[in-house]
Write a protein that holds these residues in place. Structure first.
Motif, PDB file in Angstrom:
ATOM      1  N   SER A  82       0.754  -1.147  -0.048  1.00 52.15           N
ATOM      2  CA  SER A  82      -0.107   0.014   0.039  1.00 52.15           C
ATOM      3  C   SER A  82       0.829   1.124   0.066  1.00 52.15           C
ATOM      4  CB  SER A  82      -0.878  -0.059   1.078  1.00 52.15           C
ATOM      5  OG  SER A  82      -0.066   0.036   2.391  1.00 52.15           O
ATOM      6  N   VAL A  83       0.312   2.281  -0.532  1.00 51.00           N
ATOM      7  CA  VAL A  83       1.003   3.739  -0.481  1.00 51.00           C
ATOM      8  C   VAL A  83       0.693   4.262   0.955  1.00 51.00           C
ATOM      9  CG1 VAL A  83       0.671   5.993  -1.339  1.00 51.00           C
ATOM     10  CG2 VAL A  83       0.312   3.930  -2.745  1.00 51.00           C
ATOM     11  N   LYS A  88       7.511   9.269  -1.024  1.00 52.48           N
ATOM     12  CA  LYS A  88       7.838  10.303  -2.037  1.00 52.48           C
ATOM     13  C   LYS A  88       7.135   9.939  -3.340  1.00 52.48           C
ATOM     14  CE  LYS A  88      12.502  10.769  -0.102  1.00 52.48           C
ATOM     15  NZ  LYS A  88      14.083  10.735  -0.296  1.00 52.48           N
ATOM     16  N   THR A  89       7.144  11.012  -4.254  1.00 49.41           N
ATOM     17  CA  THR A  89       6.479  10.936  -5.401  1.00 49.41           C
ATOM     18  C   THR A  89       6.892   9.570  -6.231  1.00 49.41           C
ATOM     19  OG1 THR A  89       6.082  13.416  -5.523  1.00 49.41           O
ATOM     20  CG2 THR A  89       5.851  11.929  -7.805  1.00 49.41           C
ATOM     21  N   GLY A  90       8.135   9.492  -6.546  1.00 49.24           N
ATOM     22  CA  GLY A  90       8.683   8.281  -7.195  1.00 49.24           C
ATOM     23  C   GLY A  90       8.374   6.983  -6.654  1.00 49.24           C
ATOM     24  N   ASP A  91       8.087   6.810  -5.244  1.00 49.61           N
ATOM     25  CA  ASP A  91       7.641   5.637  -4.669  1.00 49.61           C
ATOM     26  C   ASP A  91       6.338   5.493  -4.946  1.00 49.61           C
ATOM     27  OD1 ASP A  91      10.145   5.208  -3.172  1.00 49.61           O
ATOM     28  OD2 ASP A  91       9.479   6.462  -1.675  1.00 49.61           O
ATOM     29  N   VAL A  92       5.345   6.645  -4.970  1.00 46.85           N
ATOM     30  CA  VAL A  92       3.903   6.394  -5.261  1.00 46.85           C
ATOM     31  C   VAL A  92       3.833   5.996  -6.629  1.00 46.85           C
ATOM     32  CG1 VAL A  92       1.847   7.848  -5.667  1.00 46.85           C
ATOM     33  CG2 VAL A  92       3.259   8.240  -3.699  1.00 46.85           C
ATOM     34  N   LEU A  93       4.586   6.388  -7.628  1.00 51.19           N
ATOM     35  CA  LEU A  93       4.516   6.047  -9.111  1.00 51.19           C
ATOM     36  C   LEU A  93       4.469   4.662  -9.165  1.00 51.19           C
ATOM     37  CD1 LEU A  93       4.450   6.586 -12.248  1.00 51.19           C
ATOM     38  CD2 LEU A  93       6.833   7.075 -11.892  1.00 51.19           C
ATOM     39  N   VAL A  94       5.821   4.101  -8.585  1.00 47.38           N
ATOM     40  CA  VAL A  94       6.137   2.606  -8.593  1.00 47.38           C
ATOM     41  C   VAL A  94       5.190   1.786  -7.968  1.00 47.38           C
ATOM     42  CG1 VAL A  94       7.837   1.021  -8.158  1.00 47.38           C
ATOM     43  CG2 VAL A  94       8.641   3.157  -8.941  1.00 47.38           C
ATOM     44  N   LYS A  95       4.554   2.105  -6.856  1.00 52.50           N
ATOM     45  CA  LYS A  95       3.543   1.405  -6.236  1.00 52.50           C
ATOM     46  C   LYS A  95       2.332   1.305  -7.021  1.00 52.50           C
ATOM     47  CE  LYS A  95       5.201   1.666  -1.331  1.00 52.50           C
ATOM     48  NZ  LYS A  95       4.943   2.074   0.041  1.00 52.50           N
ATOM     49  N   VAL A  96       1.702   2.417  -7.286  1.00 51.51           N
ATOM     50  CA  VAL A  96       0.488   2.616  -7.912  1.00 51.51           C
ATOM     51  C   VAL A  96       0.442   1.761  -9.482  1.00 51.51           C
ATOM     52  CG1 VAL A  96      -1.187   4.003  -9.285  1.00 51.51           C
ATOM     53  CG2 VAL A  96      -0.153   4.633  -7.113  1.00 51.51           C
ATOM     54  N   VAL A  97       1.655   1.728 -10.059  1.00 56.77           N
ATOM     55  CA  VAL A  97       1.661   1.321 -11.576  1.00 56.77           C
ATOM     56  C   VAL A  97       1.855  -0.542 -11.106  1.00 56.77           C
ATOM     57  CG1 VAL A  97       3.196   0.802 -13.410  1.00 56.77           C
ATOM     58  CG2 VAL A  97       2.675   3.052 -12.612  1.00 56.77           C
ATOM     59  N   ASP A  98       2.783  -0.688 -10.133  1.00 60.69           N
ATOM     60  CA  ASP A  98       3.189  -2.448  -9.978  1.00 60.69           C
ATOM     61  C   ASP A  98       2.078  -2.787  -9.255  1.00 60.69           C
ATOM     62  OD1 ASP A  98       5.534  -1.723 -10.991  1.00 60.69           O
ATOM     63  OD2 ASP A  98       6.772  -2.210  -8.989  1.00 60.69           O
ATOM     64  N   ASN A  99       1.114  -2.309  -8.460  1.00 59.33           N
ATOM     65  CA  ASN A  99      -0.071  -2.804  -7.970  1.00 59.33           C
ATOM     66  C   ASN A  99      -1.077  -3.217  -9.070  1.00 59.33           C
ATOM     67  OD1 ASN A  99      -0.006  -3.390  -5.046  1.00 59.33           O
ATOM     68  ND2 ASN A  99       0.256  -1.065  -4.815  1.00 59.33           N
ATOM     69  N   ALA A 100      -1.181  -2.309  -9.865  1.00 59.89           N
ATOM     70  CA  ALA A 100      -2.258  -2.295 -11.130  1.00 59.89           C
ATOM     71  C   ALA A 100      -1.485  -3.594 -11.983  1.00 59.89           C
ATOM     72  CB  ALA A 100      -2.159  -1.171 -11.976  1.00 59.89           C
ATOM     73  N   VAL A 101      -0.435  -3.502 -12.232  1.00 58.31           N
ATOM     74  CA  VAL A 101       0.389  -4.612 -13.123  1.00 58.31           C
ATOM     75  C   VAL A 101       0.056  -6.001 -12.511  1.00 58.31           C
ATOM     76  CG1 VAL A 101       2.545  -5.380 -13.706  1.00 58.31           C
ATOM     77  CG2 VAL A 101       1.774  -3.265 -14.151  1.00 58.31           C
ATOM     78  N   ALA A 102       0.293  -6.137 -11.091  1.00 60.77           N
ATOM     79  CA  ALA A 102       0.062  -7.284 -10.348  1.00 60.77           C
ATOM     80  C   ALA A 102      -1.288  -7.911 -10.658  1.00 60.77           C
ATOM     81  CB  ALA A 102       0.540  -7.238  -8.615  1.00 60.77           C
ATOM     82  N   ALA A 103      -2.262  -6.996 -10.339  1.00 61.14           N
ATOM     83  CA  ALA A 103      -3.437  -7.122 -10.461  1.00 61.14           C
ATOM     84  C   ALA A 103      -3.938  -7.675 -11.736  1.00 61.14           C
ATOM     85  CB  ALA A 103      -4.449  -6.151 -10.210  1.00 61.14           C
ATOM     86  N   PHE A 104      -3.505  -7.089 -12.847  1.00 60.47           N
ATOM     87  CA  PHE A 104      -3.751  -7.549 -14.411  1.00 60.47           C
ATOM     88  C   PHE A 104      -3.075  -8.888 -14.400  1.00 60.47           C
ATOM     89  CE2 PHE A 104      -3.802  -3.096 -15.983  1.00 60.47           C
ATOM     90  CZ  PHE A 104      -4.824  -2.841 -15.471  1.00 60.47           C
ATOM     91  N   LEU A 105      -2.045  -9.435 -13.644  1.00 59.23           N
ATOM     92  CA  LEU A 105      -1.338 -10.576 -14.022  1.00 59.23           C
ATOM     93  C   LEU A 105      -2.193 -11.728 -13.132  1.00 59.23           C
ATOM     94  CD1 LEU A 105       2.372  -9.687 -13.724  1.00 59.23           C
ATOM     95  CD2 LEU A 105       1.137 -10.273 -15.950  1.00 59.23           C
ATOM     96  N   GLU A 106      -2.874 -11.450 -11.961  1.00 59.82           N
ATOM     97  CA  GLU A 106      -3.405 -12.192 -11.475  1.00 59.82           C
ATOM     98  C   GLU A 106      -4.843 -12.374 -12.289  1.00 59.82           C
ATOM     99  OE1 GLU A 106      -4.344 -11.105  -7.279  1.00 59.82           O
ATOM    100  OE2 GLU A 106      -2.353 -11.340  -6.676  1.00 59.82           O
TER     101      GLU A 106
END
Length: 281
Positions: A82-83, A88-106
C-alpha cells in the motif's frame, strides 16, 4: 532474485534463514539499512549477514545490496504494497503502477477463457440479430460502462450505456430474448444493478456480469467474467478495480472484433474519414 532466495531457504542455516526472511519481508529496506541494523532486526551477528550474502553467490553484503537495490528500482518490492503517507512521488508512481500490473497478471492467470468465449459469442449474436446491447454500471463502474459503449461503437456495434439505476431498470424491462446486458460492479451488491439484472434475465436477455466471483450479482447473471480485486477505501488506495474492468472490456471487445473480421475494416475506415472531416485544419 527473490525467487532464488525463497528456493534456497531449506538449505540455509537457521540464522541465515532469518536474514533471508528479512530480505523477503522488505527488500527495499534491506538494500538501504546498514549491516548493524540488519543484524539487529534478524537477531543474528553481523558476520552472519555477510555469510548469507555469500551463500547466495554474491561477493558480500555490498554486492548483494547493489543487486537488490537495482531490482527494487524496477518495483519488485512494491507488488501488493500500500501507499504510505510519507512516500515520495517516485515511490507512489512505482507502487500504483506495480499494484495495477500485479492485479492484471493475477486476472490473466485466473480468468476463465470459456466464460470470455461465451460472453463474446453472446454479444456477437445480439449484434448479428440487430438486438439490443447495453452496458450498466454505477459510480466508477458507470465510467467503465461509458468506455465500453465507446469501444463497441468503434467496432460498428451499436450499444447503450447507463449509470442511472432508474434508467437501467426501465431498460431491462424493454429487453427480450436475443438482447444482451453487460453489468459492471466491483462489489456486485448494488441494489439497482441487481434489480435490473433480475428483470433482464426474467425477460430472456443474456446477462453478463463483470464483478467479484461469489457476489450476489455474479449469481444473478448468466455469464460471469470474474474480476476479483478487493478495493481499499483508505485515502491512498489506488483504484485498481476500475482499471481491471476496463481491461476485461478491452479483451472482450477485441474478441468481438476478431469474430466480425473483414467486414469491420470498411466500417473503421469510414468512421476514421468522418471524424477526420470534422476536425479543424
Amino acid at each position: 532474485m527473490l525467487d532464488r532466495i525463497t528456493a534456497s531457504l531449506p538449505s540455509l542455516a537457521p540464522a541465515e534463514q532469518r536474514v533471508a526472511r528479512l530480505v523477503l519481508a522488505d527488500p527495499q529496506a534491506f538494500a538501504q539499512l546498514p549491516v548493524r541494523l540488519l543484524a539487529e532486526r534478524a537477531h543474528v551477528s553481523k558476520p552472519t549477514v555477510v555469510r548469507f550474502c555469500r551463500s547466495m553467490g554474491y561477493d558480500g553484503l555490498a554486492d548483494f545490496k547493489v543487486k537488490l537495490a537495482s531490482n527494487a528500482n524496477e518495483g519488485v518490492p512494491f507488488i501488493h504494497r500500500s501507499v504510505d503517507s510519507d512516500d515520495k512521488t517516485g515511490d507512489v508512481l512505482v507502487k500504483v503502477v506495480d499494484n495495477a500490473v500485479a492485479a492484471f497478471l493475477e486476472y490473466r492467470n485466473a480468468a476463465r477463457v470459456p466464460d470470455l468465449e461465451r460472453a463474446a459469442l453472446a454479444v456477437i449474436g445480439s449484434w448479428q440479430q440487430g438486438r439490443r446491447i447495453e452496458f450498466w454500471g454505477a459510480g466508477n463502474s458507470g465510467i467503465v460502462a461509458q468506455d465500453a459503449q465507446h469501444k463497441f461503437f468503434r467496432l460498428g456495434v451499436t450499444s447503450l450505456a447507463s449509470s442511472d439505476g432508474h434508467i437501467q431498470v426501465m431498460s431491462a424491462t424493454l429487453l427480450g430474448p436475443g438482447d444482451c446486458a453487460l453489468i459492471i460492479s466491483n462489489s456486485g451488491r448494488t441494489r439497482d444493478l441487481m434489480d435490473a439484472a433480475g428483470i433482464a434475465r426474467q425477460r430472456g436477455a443474456t446477462t453478463i456480469a463483470i464483478t467479484a466471483s461469489g457476489s450476489p450479482l455474479a449469481h444473478a447473471c448468466d455469464i460471469l467474467l470474474a474480476a476479483d480485486h478487493p478495493e481499499g477505501y483508505d485515502r491512498y488506495s489506488p483504484m485498481v478495480s476500475r482499471l481491471m474492468h476496463l481491461l476485461i472490456i478491452d479483451v472482450l471487445a477485441t474478441c468481438v472484433a476478431l469474430r466480425i473480421g473483414d467486414p469491420l475494416q470498411p466500417v473503421l475506415q469510414q468512421m476514421k474519414d468522418s471524424l477526420h472531416a470534422k476536425r479543424y485544419t
